[in-house]
Design an enzyme around this catalytic site. Structure first.
Site, mmCIF file in Angstrom:
data_model
loop_
_atom_site.group_PDB
_atom_site.id
_atom_site.type_symbol
_atom_site.label_atom_id
_atom_site.label_comp_id
_atom_site.label_asym_id
_atom_site.label_seq_id
_atom_site.Cartn_x
_atom_site.Cartn_y
_atom_site.Cartn_z
ATOM 1 N N ASP A 1 -14.508 40.781 -2.978
ATOM 2 C CA ASP A 1 -13.085 40.735 -2.621
ATOM 3 C C ASP A 1 -12.519 42.131 -2.365
ATOM 4 O OD1 ASP A 1 -13.127 37.966 -3.075
ATOM 5 O OD2 ASP A 1 -12.564 38.203 -5.166
ATOM 6 N N GLU B 1 -9.102 29.809 0.549
ATOM 7 C CA GLU B 1 -8.495 30.786 -0.354
ATOM 8 C C GLU B 1 -8.507 32.160 0.288
ATOM 9 O OE1 GLU B 1 -10.868 30.693 -3.874
ATOM 10 O OE2 GLU B 1 -12.670 31.429 -2.890
#
Length: 319
Positions: free
Chosen positions: A36, A198
């Site tokens: 991420d 997401e």
């Protein structure tokens, strides 16, 4: 978003996939420890990369290509938010507002809807300079239509929005001050057939606002590999307004399963996602992400930092 497993077991490699996608650009130095990722270039030319794990690991480099060097944790004491997971922070998002840098992060545990998005502040982004400001008041609990993780700040001419969310009823957005929630959350993307979407990122190019998001199974590939095509991939919708509605290339609403594929598994790149988009002064717009290099291994801790230039000439992002 996910808690890193830290497993490094040997795994059989996947067959190479033939694709027209470009391979990741060069990366040297520490290119792992990049789950991420979120990047920003400081005015002195130093690039900062923040990532999930290690209480928000900080790496720096003189260019996107590296060499990347580990500098420490942004929040070595964890978060002041009183929720499980406050010592294992996820999905950082770095933004500059005026002369301050704000780092948004997620406090949660895997599979839980008891989550909150926190914020920290620094004048330089350097390790040792971050002050935890606690919760943005964007939070979730069982029964709400969203999960409060994976926040991304959008600055639309001084109007601030936080786009966030994962699974449940998809991706949502809320007005911000920019440090705290300043309105009700509303849905901007949802797939009723596959709620595994997401990690939103909003990027403006030309007349359009592009909503990038990850779809599919993100993690644990060394233990439980999903069916082909069900692994992480990067999708996008767009809108002429910062507040939506967002549609894909075929005009399908992003709230009804719409989404145009931007990047998916190809060659030795597997499960790219957890993406961000950045207007780089040298390379123009770039998509950056984490991915598994099938020549190395499939464990979450082995995921690498990847980036590619984006071509928007067709009106849609092409890697």
């Amino acid at each position: 978003m996910v808690k890193l497993s830290g497993l490094f077991g040997a795994v059989a490699l996947l067959p190479a996939l033939v694709s027209t996608y470009a391979l990741p650009e060069a990366c040297s130095g520490v290119c792992t420890n990049s789950h991420d990722p979120s990047i920003l270039r400081r005015s002195d030319g130093t690039y900062f990369r923040f990532s999930t794990g290690g209480r928000l690991a900080i790496h720096t480099a003189p260019s996107l290509a590296g060499p990347w060097t580990y500098k420490g944790a942004a929040l070595p004491g964890g978060s002041s938010i009183n929720l499980p997971g406050n010592q294992d922070l996820w999905a950082p998002d770095i933004a500059q507002v005026g002369n301050q840098y704000y780092l948004y992060y997620s406090v949660s545990t895997f599979g839980s809807q008891s989550s909150a998005i926190g914020i920290a502040r620094s004048a330089s982004m350097d390790a040792g300079t971050w002050t935890d400001l606690g919760s943005t008041n964007v939070a979730s609990s069982p029964g709400l239509p969203y999960n409060a993780i994976d926040g991304n700040l959008v600055n639309d001419n001084g109007n601030y929005f936080l786009t966030f969310g994962s699974f449940w009823n998809g991706i949502h957005r809320v007005r911000m001050t920019p440090t705290h929630q300043n309105g009700e959350a509303y849905q901007v993307a949802f797939d009723p057939g596959n709620t595994a979407i997401e990690g939103p990122t909003v990027f403006k190019n030309g007349a359009f606002y592009y909503l990038f998001f990850s779809k599919g199974s993100c993690c644990g590939y060394d233990q439980n590999r999903p069916a082909a095509g069900k692994e992480y991939k990067v999708m996008a919708c767009r809108s002429s307004s910062a507040v939506g509605p967002f549609v894909d290339r075929n005009g399908k609403s992003c709230r009804s399963g719409g989404g145009t594929t931007v990047l998916e598994s190809h060659n030795w790149v597997y499960g790219p996602g957890g993406q961000g988009v950045y207007q780089d002064p040298t390379n123009g717009p770039v998509l950056y992400y984490h991915y598994v290099d099938t020549r190395i291994g499939f464990a979450d801790g082995q995921k690498k930092f990847g980036w590619n230039k984006i071509n928007f000439s067709s009106g849609w992002p092409v890697v």
